[in-house]
Write a protein that holds these residues in place. Structure first.
Motif, PDB file in Angstrom:
ATOM      1  N   TYR A 109      -7.784  -3.943   2.171  1.00  0.00           N
ATOM      2  CA  TYR A 109      -6.376  -4.287   2.258  1.00  0.00           C
ATOM      3  C   TYR A 109      -6.231  -5.734   2.701  1.00  0.00           C
ATOM      4  CZ  TYR A 109      -5.894   0.815   2.446  1.00  0.00           C
ATOM      5  OH  TYR A 109      -5.971   2.140   2.181  1.00  0.00           O
ATOM      6  N   TRP A 156      -4.356   1.957  -3.188  1.00  0.00           N
ATOM      7  CA  TRP A 156      -4.508   2.804  -1.999  1.00  0.00           C
ATOM      8  C   TRP A 156      -5.914   2.670  -1.428  1.00  0.00           C
ATOM      9  CZ3 TRP A 156      -2.953   4.985   2.109  1.00  0.00           C
ATOM     10  CH2 TRP A 156      -3.515   6.127   2.647  1.00  0.00           C
ATOM     11  N   VAL A 210       0.849  -1.190   0.000  1.00  0.00           N
ATOM     12  CA  VAL A 210       0.000   0.000   0.000  1.00  0.00           C
ATOM     13  C   VAL A 210       0.886   1.242   0.000  1.00  0.00           C
ATOM     14  CG1 VAL A 210      -1.641   1.349   1.371  1.00  0.00           C
ATOM     15  CG2 VAL A 210      -1.938  -1.110   1.147  1.00  0.00           C
ATOM     16  N   ARG A 211       0.587   2.145  -0.912  1.00  0.00           N
ATOM     17  CA  ARG A 211       1.301   3.423  -0.974  1.00  0.00           C
ATOM     18  C   ARG A 211       0.263   4.524  -1.091  1.00  0.00           C
ATOM     19  NH1 ARG A 211       6.187   1.245  -3.950  1.00  0.00           N
ATOM     20  NH2 ARG A 211       7.499   0.841  -2.170  1.00  0.00           N
ATOM     21  N   ALA A 212       0.386   5.521  -0.234  1.00  0.00           N
ATOM     22  CA  ALA A 212      -0.574   6.628  -0.216  1.00  0.00           C
ATOM     23  C   ALA A 212      -0.641   7.313  -1.573  1.00  0.00           C
ATOM     24  CB  ALA A 212      -0.182   7.636   0.853  1.00  0.00           C
ATOM     25  N   ALA A 261      -5.437   4.837   6.581  1.00  0.00           N
ATOM     26  CA  ALA A 261      -5.553   3.435   6.168  1.00  0.00           C
ATOM     27  C   ALA A 261      -6.005   2.552   7.328  1.00  0.00           C
ATOM     28  CB  ALA A 261      -4.217   2.952   5.613  1.00  0.00           C
ATOM     29  N   GLN A 278      -1.175   9.372   6.832  1.00  0.00           N
ATOM     30  CA  GLN A 278      -1.625   8.427   5.806  1.00  0.00           C
ATOM     31  C   GLN A 278      -1.879   7.049   6.409  1.00  0.00           C
ATOM     32  OE1 GLN A 278       1.805   9.074   3.361  1.00  0.00           O
ATOM     33  NE2 GLN A 278       0.723  10.462   1.983  1.00  0.00           N
ATOM     34  N   MET A 296       4.964   5.837   3.944  1.00  0.00           N
ATOM     35  CA  MET A 296       3.733   6.541   4.283  1.00  0.00           C
ATOM     36  C   MET A 296       3.942   7.366   5.539  1.00  0.00           C
ATOM     37  SD  MET A 296       0.882   3.644   3.289  1.00  0.00           S
ATOM     38  CE  MET A 296      -0.421   4.438   4.172  1.00  0.00           C
TER      39      MET A 296
END
Length: 134
Positions: free
Chosen positions: A63, A59, A50-52, A109, A105, A101
């Protein structure tokens, strides 16, 4: 296998009551380890870390949290790993692995993980399951 990110399943639940699936992790992803939080790429259905702000869909929730062995570098081909994709399970916030992140952020998540039953605030006895953490 080191499961530092897994606190426990709620009392009375068995391993089979939280959802574990084999997910495909896309080539080029890495590094990752048990406890890494992964997002699903819309076009391929494969997972990446996961990357903002990613525009490939990864994103956006839902997840998955890697349960299997990780990989120390970048993958040269797709691999399959087991991952927790739904609760009830209590994951330790500070032991989850996020890549590149900010704290804000990560907090955003984590709201999804709270709403999905995969993460619980300390001292909380119940979690919302309305499907919309934001």
């Amino acid at each position: 296998m080191d499961y530092d990110f897994l606190i426990h399943r709620p009392h009375g639940h068995t391993k089979d009551e939280f959802v574990v699936e084999a997910i495909t992790i896309a080539a080029g992803t890495g590094p990752f380890a048990a406890g890494s939080v992964m997002g699903k790429v819309t076009a391929s259905g494969k997972y990446v870390t996961v990357r903002a702000g990613a525009t490939d869909g990864s994103w956006n929730p839902p997840y998955a949290v890697i349960l299997d062995d990780g990989y120390p570098g970048r993958l040269t081909e797709d691999v399959t790993r087991l991952a927790i994709v739904a609760g009830p399970v209590q994951l330790k916030r500070e032991a989850l692995l996020w890549q590149d992140m900010s704290r804000d952020q990560i907090d955003m998540a984590e709201r999804y993980l709270l709403a999905s039953g995969m993460l619980r605030a300390p001292g909380a006895s119940a979690m919302a399951h309305d499907g919309n953490p934001f």
